[in-house]
Write an enzyme that holds these catalytic residues in place. Structure first.
Site, PDB file in Angstrom:
ATOM      1  N   TYR A 137      41.064  42.842  45.663  1.00 36.08           N
ATOM      2  CA  TYR A 137      40.952  41.435  46.040  1.00 36.08           C
ATOM      3  C   TYR A 137      41.048  41.336  47.553  1.00 36.08           C
ATOM      4  O   TYR A 137      42.079  41.647  48.137  1.00 36.08           O
ATOM      5  CB  TYR A 137      42.047  40.632  45.336  1.00 36.08           C
ATOM      6  CG  TYR A 137      42.122  39.156  45.665  1.00 36.08           C
ATOM      7  CD1 TYR A 137      41.076  38.475  46.279  1.00 36.08           C
ATOM      8  CD2 TYR A 137      43.260  38.423  45.338  1.00 36.08           C
ATOM      9  CE1 TYR A 137      41.159  37.115  46.563  1.00 36.08           C
ATOM     10  CE2 TYR A 137      43.360  37.064  45.619  1.00 36.08           C
ATOM     11  CZ  TYR A 137      42.311  36.419  46.234  1.00 36.08           C
ATOM     12  OH  TYR A 137      42.399  35.088  46.523  1.00 36.08           O
ATOM     13  N   LYS A 165      36.848  41.491  44.156  1.00 39.98           N
ATOM     14  CA  LYS A 165      36.690  40.054  44.367  1.00 39.98           C
ATOM     15  C   LYS A 165      36.728  39.865  45.875  1.00 39.98           C
ATOM     16  O   LYS A 165      37.761  40.086  46.517  1.00 39.98           O
ATOM     17  CB  LYS A 165      37.804  39.251  43.710  1.00 39.98           C
ATOM     18  CG  LYS A 165      37.659  37.748  44.007  1.00 39.98           C
ATOM     19  CD  LYS A 165      38.956  36.991  43.908  1.00 39.98           C
ATOM     20  CE  LYS A 165      38.736  35.556  44.404  1.00 39.98           C
ATOM     21  NZ  LYS A 165      39.982  34.759  44.446  1.00 39.98           N
TER      22      LYS A 165
END
Length: 296
Positions: A137, A165
């Site tokens: 992330y 992400k």
């Protein structure tokens, strides 16, 4: 090792709190049901919009358990396990796996910024601690550290890391991540005003804070994109951007919860030191949203 396809729209689920800072479980499940009924593909739990970094480890475990149990097999659940240190990240990742999560997301360690060797070791230890997939992330405007395509490429060499992400707000970076990875990875965009553009560039889905407020717009955009109806997808992106602008200019997180309340969904309060909107701010927000003519 990816057995399920992490594709489509994943609200970065809010966490409703009481005035005392406790998780309001009844309201949490109400929000989850609101999204399930609108056919989102999954949830990203205890992330930035979910206020995960401000929650205790106990609270994060509680939220993960309740969401996974409520969702059952109706949507995928990615639990954000990232913290400032490796030990607690491993603890949360293992708990997510035990609770039935489909994957975990791990933000790069923040506050103290490790060097490349430290980052690689962090992700290696976390990824080896669980058998479910792990997403990197990247949200540099909050962590203060950008996971460049070169760094992501190195992290994704680890066998249990299946994707990223990326909330860098940089489409060039996102595309380079996809082109330079040494294996097939799942790339999910995290910048809401770039949803359609990122899909056109080949990302697999969207983890969205604004989807808390307007899941219909994001689900509709994704369907239009998959159907090849790009004119409709672009129109929906413009609508999404209008909602983003309507919620701007307020304290973090609070306008998302207030907008949900205006839609009739109980969403609780932000966790201190974040504050809820004042009555005059709520009136201002309602006026802006009403003028969009998207929900009422």
């Amino acid at each position: 090792m990816e057995k399920v396809k992490f594709q489509g729209i994943f609200p970065a689920l809010i966490t409703p709190f009481t005035r005392e800072g406790k998780v309001h479980l009844e309201e949490l499940l109400e929000v989850v049901l609101f999204h399930v009924e609108r056919r989102v593909n999954g949830f990203f739990v205890c992330g930035t919009v979910g206020e995960g970094p401000m929650m205790s480890i106990k609270q994060r475990k509680l939220v993960a358990e309740k969401v996974i149990r409520e969702v059952s097999d109706r949507a995928l659940v990615i639990v954000h396990a990232g913290t400032t240190n490796t030990e607690e990240t491993v603890e949360l990742a293992r708990h997510a796996e035990k609770s039935g999560a489909d994957a975990v997301g791990v933000v790069s360690p923040y506050y103290f910024k490790p060097d490349l060797d430290g980052i690689l070791e962090h992700y290696r230890i976390v990824s080896e601690s669980v058998r479910i997939p792990v997403f990197v992330y990247n949200i540099p405007h909050l962590t203060g550290f950008n996971l460049t395509p070169q760094i992501v490429m190195r992290i994704c060499e680890l066998p249990n890391i299946i994707g990223v992400k990326d909330s860098s707000r940089d489409l060039i970076q996102i595309r380079e991540i996809m082109e330079t990875a040494k294996k097939k990875i799942t790339v999910i965009n995290g910048s809401d005003n770039l949803t359609f553009a990122a899909l056109m560039m080949g990302v697999d889905g969207q983890i969205s804070g604004m989807a808390n407020v307007a899941p219909e717009l994001f689900v509709g955009l994704y369907k239009a994109y998959k159907d090849g109806n790009y004119a409709k997808a672009l129109k929906l992106q413009k609508d999404i951007n209008s909602v983003i602008r309507a919620l701007s200019g307020f304290p973090p997180i609070a306008p998302i919860k207030a907008a949900l309340e205006l839609r009739g969904i109980r969403a609780g309060l932000p966790k201190r030191p974040l504050r809820p909107l004042r009555p005059d701010e709520i009136d201002n927000l309602k006026e802006k949203l009403t003028a969009l003519n998207l929900f009422w």
